[in-house]
Design an enzyme around this catalytic site. Sequence first.
Site, PDB file in Angstrom:
ATOM      1  N   TYR A  52       0.798  -1.228   0.000  1.00 12.00           N
ATOM      2  CA  TYR A  52       0.000   0.000   0.000  1.00 12.00           C
ATOM      3  C   TYR A  52       0.834   1.284   0.000  1.00 12.00           C
ATOM      4  O   TYR A  52       0.549   2.213   0.771  1.00 12.00           O
ATOM      5  CB  TYR A  52      -0.968   0.004   1.195  1.00 12.00           C
ATOM      6  N   LYS A 237     -12.180   1.609   4.573  1.00  6.52           N
ATOM      7  CA  LYS A 237     -11.106   2.610   4.457  1.00  6.52           C
ATOM      8  C   LYS A 237     -11.747   3.989   4.338  1.00  6.52           C
ATOM      9  O   LYS A 237     -12.706   4.174   3.595  1.00  6.52           O
ATOM     10  CB  LYS A 237     -10.261   2.308   3.222  1.00  6.52           C
ATOM     11  N   ASN A 247     -18.298   5.716  10.148  1.00  6.57           N
ATOM     12  CA  ASN A 247     -18.071   4.271  10.114  1.00  6.57           C
ATOM     13  C   ASN A 247     -17.966   3.698  11.525  1.00  6.57           C
ATOM     14  O   ASN A 247     -18.521   2.641  11.835  1.00  6.57           O
ATOM     15  CB  ASN A 247     -16.817   3.947   9.299  1.00  6.57           C
TER      16      ASN A 247
HETATM   17  N1  LIG Z   1      -6.441  -8.337   1.453  1.00  7.15           N
HETATM   18  C1  LIG Z   1      -6.715  -7.779   0.290  1.00  7.15           C
HETATM   19  O1  LIG Z   1      -6.425  -8.315  -0.796  1.00  7.15           O
HETATM   20  C2  LIG Z   1      -7.431  -6.450   0.277  1.00  7.15           C
HETATM   21  C3  LIG Z   1      -7.984  -5.970  -0.930  1.00  7.15           C
HETATM   22  C4  LIG Z   1      -8.671  -4.765  -0.897  1.00  7.15           C
HETATM   23  C5  LIG Z   1      -8.788  -4.058   0.292  1.00  7.15           C
HETATM   24  N2  LIG Z   1      -8.205  -4.526   1.449  1.00  7.15           N
HETATM   25  C6  LIG Z   1      -8.283  -3.770   2.719  1.00  7.15           C
HETATM   26  O2  LIG Z   1      -9.629  -3.395   2.950  1.00  7.15           O
HETATM   27  C7  LIG Z   1      -9.708  -1.984   3.097  1.00  7.15           C
HETATM   28  C8  LIG Z   1     -11.062  -1.441   2.665  1.00  7.15           C
HETATM   29  O3  LIG Z   1     -11.347  -1.718   1.315  1.00  7.15           O
HETATM   30  P1  LIG Z   1     -11.210  -0.646   0.132  1.00  7.15           P
HETATM   31  O4  LIG Z   1     -10.217   0.378   0.476  1.00  7.15           O
HETATM   32  O5  LIG Z   1     -11.039  -1.451  -1.093  1.00  7.15           O
HETATM   33  O6  LIG Z   1     -12.612   0.046  -0.026  1.00  7.15           O
HETATM   34  P2  LIG Z   1     -13.908   0.369   0.863  1.00  7.15           P
HETATM   35  O7  LIG Z   1     -13.573   0.479   2.289  1.00  7.15           O
HETATM   36  O8  LIG Z   1     -14.965  -0.561   0.422  1.00  7.15           O
HETATM   37  O9  LIG Z   1     -14.289   1.801   0.265  1.00  7.15           O
HETATM   38  C9  LIG Z   1     -13.459   2.918   0.409  1.00  7.15           C
HETATM   39  C10 LIG Z   1     -14.183   4.086  -0.230  1.00  7.15           C
HETATM   40  O10 LIG Z   1     -15.358   4.390   0.521  1.00  7.15           O
HETATM   41  C11 LIG Z   1     -15.329   5.767   0.895  1.00  7.15           C
HETATM   42  N3  LIG Z   1     -15.913   5.894   2.223  1.00  7.15           N
HETATM   43  C12 LIG Z   1     -15.476   5.333   3.374  1.00  7.15           C
HETATM   44  N4  LIG Z   1     -16.288   5.668   4.390  1.00  7.15           N
HETATM   45  C13 LIG Z   1     -17.239   6.466   3.862  1.00  7.15           C
HETATM   46  C14 LIG Z   1     -18.361   7.133   4.417  1.00  7.15           C
HETATM   47  N5  LIG Z   1     -18.685   7.015   5.703  1.00  7.15           N
HETATM   48  N6  LIG Z   1     -19.131   7.904   3.575  1.00  7.15           N
HETATM   49  C15 LIG Z   1     -18.826   8.001   2.251  1.00  7.15           C
HETATM   50  N7  LIG Z   1     -17.790   7.390   1.677  1.00  7.15           N
HETATM   51  C16 LIG Z   1     -16.999   6.617   2.480  1.00  7.15           C
HETATM   52  C17 LIG Z   1     -13.879   6.162   0.902  1.00  7.15           C
HETATM   53  O11 LIG Z   1     -13.791   7.540   0.703  1.00  7.15           O
HETATM   54  P3  LIG Z   1     -12.826   8.499   1.581  1.00  7.15           P
HETATM   55  O12 LIG Z   1     -11.470   7.866   1.556  1.00  7.15           O
HETATM   56  O13 LIG Z   1     -12.915   9.798   0.880  1.00  7.15           O
HETATM   57  O14 LIG Z   1     -13.384   8.541   2.975  1.00  7.15           O
HETATM   58  C18 LIG Z   1     -13.345   5.344  -0.258  1.00  7.15           C
HETATM   59  O15 LIG Z   1     -13.627   6.002  -1.480  1.00  7.15           O
HETATM   60  C19 LIG Z   1      -8.521  -1.492   2.263  1.00  7.15           C
HETATM   61  O16 LIG Z   1      -8.215  -0.149   2.498  1.00  7.15           O
HETATM   62  C20 LIG Z   1      -7.462  -2.486   2.674  1.00  7.15           C
HETATM   63  O17 LIG Z   1      -6.933  -2.158   3.944  1.00  7.15           O
HETATM   64  C21 LIG Z   1      -7.550  -5.729   1.455  1.00  7.15           C
END
Ligand SMILES: NC(=O)c1ccc[n+]([C@@H]2O[C@H](COP(=O)([O-])OP(=O)(O)OC[C@H]3O[C@@H](n4cnc5c(N)ncnc54)[C@H](OP(=O)(O)O)[C@@H]3O)[C@@H](O)[C@H]2O)c1
Length: 279
Positions: A52, A237, A247
């Site tokens: 990351y 995230k 959240n």
């Molecule tokens: N192990 C793996 O292979 C793997 C793969 C993918 C992800 N992950 C982990 O899982 C975490 C989460 O998944 P992700 O980053 O893919 O996406 P996610 O958490 O599903 O979505 C993140 C998006 O949602 C927005 N968001 C978050 N809270 C919000 C709220 N209360 N209101 C409106 N928008 C909101 C964020 O915007 P803002 O940033 O502007 O708040 C960002 O654009 C990752 O960061 C990572 O640590 C692991």
Amino acid sequence: MELRSFGANKSRVPVIGQGTWNIDNGDREAAIAALRVGLDLGMTHIDTAEMYGDAEEMIAEAIAGRRNEVFLVSKVLPQNASRSGTIAACERSLARLQTDWLDCYLLHWRGEYPLEETIEAFRRLQSDGKIRSWGVSNFDVPDLAEARDIAGAGALACNQVLYHLEQRAIEHAVLPWCEKHGVPVVGYSPFGHGRFPGSHTSAGRVLQEIAARHNATPRQVALRFLVRRPSLFTIPKSSRPEHAAENAQAGDLYLSEAELASIDESFPRGPRPCELPVL
Ligand SMILES: NC(=O)c1ccc[n+]([C@@H]2O[C@H](COP(=O)([O-])OP(=O)(O)OC[C@H]3O[C@@H](n4cnc5c(N)ncnc54)[C@H](OP(=O)(O)O)[C@@H]3O)[C@@H](O)[C@H]2O)c1
């Protein structure tokens, strides 16, 4: 914030934690402030990875002076997951995170190196006090079974997998396997990596109606659904303090059985997939 037992160490981990993929792609100060707000409100499980970018350095800044509050998780890339490569990758992560230990260290996804090698490295890191537990990510049932055969019952701290309202594939086989073997499941991308169902869809309206009843938001309702079973954790995230606060407040929301059933019906779990996507 509700806490649950996590892994063989029985660490108490919040049901809602914080993801950090892409936190380095915007306003750095806001993202660090968001992590701190999240910590203040109990989202002490922070998930990162060597993959990351600058996220590990930013986390170091966010958690400075409060390391003991945090359940810190990082991941080794499969191409680094040889016996010596895993140890070297962990040491690089520890340096970037400015900490002496990780609470949990994960293999990001299954790669070419034999699992025995990676697990041997995890055990070495554990006995050296550099990691307190280890687990896997993006593992399907055959990989999980192989890891358990190598490491023994109770060794795997978790399986971190894709899980959101429109991607419920793990419910077919991975989640039942993990529940049977006492392996916590950490769902990632709970908001579909930014593609959250809006109020223009009938399923999105179901979330809105339930949210309105609880003076909550549709995202909070979604997060709560995603941790509705004792085996489940989630790691949204957010790079904005107000999003982190929203959240975290889902950690205290309780939905009725009827509400959970109505979300279940609105977002059907779909067909059984051949395998999990690797991200
Ligand atoms: N192990 C793996 O292979 C793997 C793969 C993918 C992800 N992950 C982990 O899982 C975490 C989460 O998944 P992700 O980053 O893919 O996406 P996610 O958490 O599903 O979505 C993140 C998006 O949602 C927005 N968001 C978050 N809270 C919000 C709220 N209360 N209101 C409106 N928008 C909101 C964020 O915007 P803002 O940033 O502007 O708040 C960002 O654009 C990752 O960061 C990572 O640590 C692991």
